[in-house]
Design an enzyme around this catalytic site. Structure first.
Site, PDB file in Angstrom:
ATOM      1  N   ALA B 220     -34.343  19.786 -60.007  1.00  0.00           N
ATOM      2  CA  ALA B 220     -35.141  20.968 -59.642  1.00  0.00           C
ATOM      3  C   ALA B 220     -34.155  22.065 -59.246  1.00  0.00           C
ATOM      4  CB  ALA B 220     -36.071  20.626 -58.486  1.00  0.00           C
ATOM      5  N   ASP B 396     -29.665  21.204 -56.582  1.00  0.00           N
ATOM      6  CA  ASP B 396     -30.805  20.358 -56.945  1.00  0.00           C
ATOM      7  C   ASP B 396     -31.757  20.351 -55.751  1.00  0.00           C
ATOM      8  OD1 ASP B 396     -32.599  18.445 -57.658  1.00  0.00           O
ATOM      9  OD2 ASP B 396     -31.115  16.929 -58.229  1.00  0.00           O
ATOM     10  N   HIS B 397     -32.856  21.062 -55.895  1.00  0.00           N
ATOM     11  CA  HIS B 397     -33.768  21.247 -54.771  1.00  0.00           C
ATOM     12  C   HIS B 397     -34.465  19.938 -54.378  1.00  0.00           C
ATOM     13  CE1 HIS B 397     -35.754  23.550 -51.850  1.00  0.00           C
ATOM     14  NE2 HIS B 397     -36.312  24.491 -52.576  1.00  0.00           N
ATOM     15  N   ARG B 398     -34.369  18.912 -55.225  1.00  0.00           N
ATOM     16  CA  ARG B 398     -34.917  17.615 -54.827  1.00  0.00           C
ATOM     17  C   ARG B 398     -34.131  17.070 -53.648  1.00  0.00           C
ATOM     18  NH1 ARG B 398     -34.104  13.643 -59.403  1.00  0.00           N
ATOM     19  NH2 ARG B 398     -32.034  14.554 -59.175  1.00  0.00           N
ATOM     20  N   ILE B 400     -31.448  19.066 -51.964  1.00  0.00           N
ATOM     21  CA  ILE B 400     -30.962  20.086 -51.031  1.00  0.00           C
ATOM     22  C   ILE B 400     -32.098  21.023 -50.657  1.00  0.00           C
ATOM     23  CG2 ILE B 400     -29.170  21.828 -50.652  1.00  0.00           C
ATOM     24  CD1 ILE B 400     -27.998  19.179 -51.576  1.00  0.00           C
TER      25      ILE B 400
END
Lengths: 202, 425
Positions: B220, B396-398, B400
């Site tokens: 993400a 990676d927003h999953r 962070i």
């Protein structure tokens, strides 16, 4: 002097010729070159070296590229009948997955499945496998490099005409490794007993 | 009724196989499941069983020849139906989904696995006009056309039933595009035959494509931007540049950025981690191997500077120079490019400013450096001419969260803005 391709008479020849199920895990007694079904000595081997060292050459009934068998390798041959049609890659994945679990149990790490049917440590190959299917029976054939120096491939084998994507044109010596070279010492007896128990149970 | 049986995918995902041995000849009566031919693909030698009971009317591919998945292996005259051999127009129409097929002809699916007894489909008699025509051709001709980038559909076959033969490919000259077609593309379009150029993808391009797609599909992406004022960095570099030069070391801004990133990663471990979603784990790495995206004539590569946190600015400068030389001389190996934990891409060196970098999956983040440029900045309430370095951080927003990403980026920016902190902290 031309290289003569001998009929396949290695210890697992009976499994290829037979009709039932079977499992054989064995170590070659001496060095022998085994061609894949459509390989020829001229295209696959560095003939002057093979001739000079008088390495016997045979051809297995399965596909894939030429391999060298030495006493520092383990050969795994599995014959089985099947009742349903399924993709070859699925079977490779199943049996190679079992081998990976066993090697992990024996302390080997960084293992992976790459290409169609290779087992790797990192980006290097330690096991190659191929298959022969006829009607409702198949024979799986794999060679695990436990301790052979990968330079031996460089000496006798030409670069294969086909290669998996992850090989990326690497020479044999850079592409293949052994358990020993990667720092893993495995007793052949341990490997055999675990493989036998797991493969017959799975 | 004639059944056209094509070489099926035997489940390796491969596109071709070699004929090892034929078990049947023209005229051989076959039953369902009876082996027709022994084929070898990359790893498998397998018998291809007959999907139908009948009589072999024709077979294609000699021993040693390559047959591609989807090409005809045999034609089987199904028992009880008339016709000893398919007539030319019938065969042609089978392959082309063309109009006007009379009677029933079955064709095995192009992408089938090993045939089951119910495999095959009926060709519909009525087909839309202008549907793409797929000509009959020998396997060798098809392979040769593919190798020579010739559209086999444009080749006139001289073989039986209009089948395209090897000689037809060898003698083929691509027709010039029509004047109308050329005019549509561009009034000043290049000469015929130069409108497009088709080149096979290099291995490196394939890898880039696969990795980029995997990153975009597996993570993400979230991107943040920052503009540190870097006058102190410029001064530091200017101060030591000549001194480094005496040792034949070219001091650029990149080693400072690497140092700042490595230092910030130590304080923000999530950015130096990767997610193993399937096992439900986060893998934190206690080593800091920084990948540097490098553009080469062959495409993008990302060699890695190992343990960058332990290297001085001078050592990093040497490492960066080594990477540049190896990249230029095409001497990078896989070992040079593996085990990176975070990546820096320096499009500023090419004049770029901001970007939205694509994460080097499975890493958690990548930072892009833009070119330093002068901009008005407010310092102590006064507008002054400042030197700013645009930074673009994709994470990676999953893994962070926004807050963590912001803190990390500000940490990096602070290190770059005040290089002394890189040594003092």
């Amino acid at each position: 002097m031309a290289v003569t391709v001998m009929p396949y008479s290695l210890p697992d020849a009976g499994l290829f010729a037979g009709k039932g199920d079977g499992l054989l895990i064995w170590q070659p007694e001496s060095t022998v070159i085994v061609l894949g079904q459509s390989n020829t000595p001229e295209k696959s081997l560095i003939l002057p070296e093979v001739e000079r060292d008088n390495i016997p050459v045979t051809k297995r009934p399965t596909g894939g590229e030429a391999v060298i068998l030495t006493p520092a390798m383990a050969v795994i041959t599995v014959a089985m009948k099947f009742s349903t049609i399924f993709p070859s890659k699925e079977f490779f994945g199943e049996i190679n997955g079992v081998i990976i679990r066993i090697l992990s149990d024996l302390g080997v790490n960084n293992l992976g499945l790459k290409g169609i049917s290779d087992i790797t440590i990192g980006h290097k190959k330690i096991l190659g496998s191929s298959m022969h299917r006829r009607e409702n029976r198949l024979v799986y054939h794999a060679v695990l490099n436990t301790g052979e120096d990968p330079d031996i491939f460089e000496k006798y084998l030409r670069h294969p005409s086909r290669e998996p994507e992850y090989r990326q044109n690497r020479k044999h010596g850079e592409f293949v490794t052994s358990l020993e070279r990667e720092g893993f010492q495995i007793e052949f007896g341990d490997l055999v007993s675990k493989l036998k128990s797991r493969l017959t149970e799975d | 009724m004639r059944y056209i049986f094509k070489f099926p995918d035997i489940g390796e995902g491969l596109t071709e196989g070699i004929v090892i041995e034929w078990y049947v000849d023209k005229g051989t009566a076959v039953k369902v499941g009876q082996p027709l031919v022994k084929m070898e693909t990359d790893k498998v030698v397998t018998d291809i069983p007959s999907p139908r009971e009948g009589v072999i009317a024709a077979r294609y591919g000699k021993v040693g020849e390559t047959v591609h998945v989807g090409e005809t292996l045999v034609e089987i005259e199904i028992a009880g139906e008339a016709g000893a051999e398919a007539k030319a127009p019938q065969i042609e129409m089978v392959e082309e989904t063309g109009a006007g097929v009379v009677g029933t002809i079955e064709v095995a699916s192009n992408n089938a696995y090993l045939p089951a007894s119910d495999e095959g489909r009926e060709v519909k008699p009525a087909v839309e006009k202008g549907a793409a025509r797929k000509v009959l051709a020998t396997p060798v001709a098809r392979a040769m056309a593919r190798d020579m980038n010739i559209d086999i559909n444009l080749v006139t076959g001289t073989g039986p039933a209009g089948r395209v033969m090897k000689i037809d490919i060898q003698n083929f000259h691509a027709p010039a595009p029509s004047a109308k077609a050329a005019a549509v593309i561009s009034p000043a379009s290049p000469a015929a035959g130069e409108l497009i150029e088709i080149k096979p993808m290099s291995q490196i391009r394939k890898s880039i494509a696969k990795n980029m797609l995997r990153s975009k599909q597996s993570t993400a992406h979230m991107t943040l931007f920052e503009e540190p004022e870097v006058s102190a960095l410029i001064a530091a570099r200017a101060k030591y540049k000549e001194e480094y030069k005496k040792e034949d070391i070219n001091l650029t801004y990149l080693p400072f950025v690497i140092k700042a990133v490595a230092a910030a990663l130590k304080r923000h471990r999530d950015l130096n981690a990767e997610m193993d979603f399937e096992k439900g784990n986060i893998i934190y790495k206690n080593y800091y191997n920084i990948g540097i995206a490098v553009s080469t004539p062959d495409g993008l590569v990302v060699p890695v500077i190992r343990n960058a946190d332990r290297l001085s600015i001078k050592e990093l400068s040497i490492a960066v120079a080594e990477i540049a030389v190896k990249s230029r001389d095409r001497k990078l190996t896989l070992d040079d490019m593996k085990d990176g934990t975070f990546t820096i891409t320096n499009y500023g060196a090419l004049g770029g400013w901001y970007g939205v970098p694509v994460i080097n999956y499975p890493q958690a983040g990548i930072i892009g450096i833009g070119r330093i440029s002068q901009k008005p900045v407010v310092i102590n309430g006064e507008i002054k001419v400042g030197n700013v370095m645009p930074l673009s951080l994709s994470v990676d927003h999953r893994l962070i969260d926004g807050a963590e990403a912001t803190e990390f980026l500000l940490d990096v920016a602070a290190g770059i803005a005040d290089p002394l902190t890189l040594i003092m902290r």
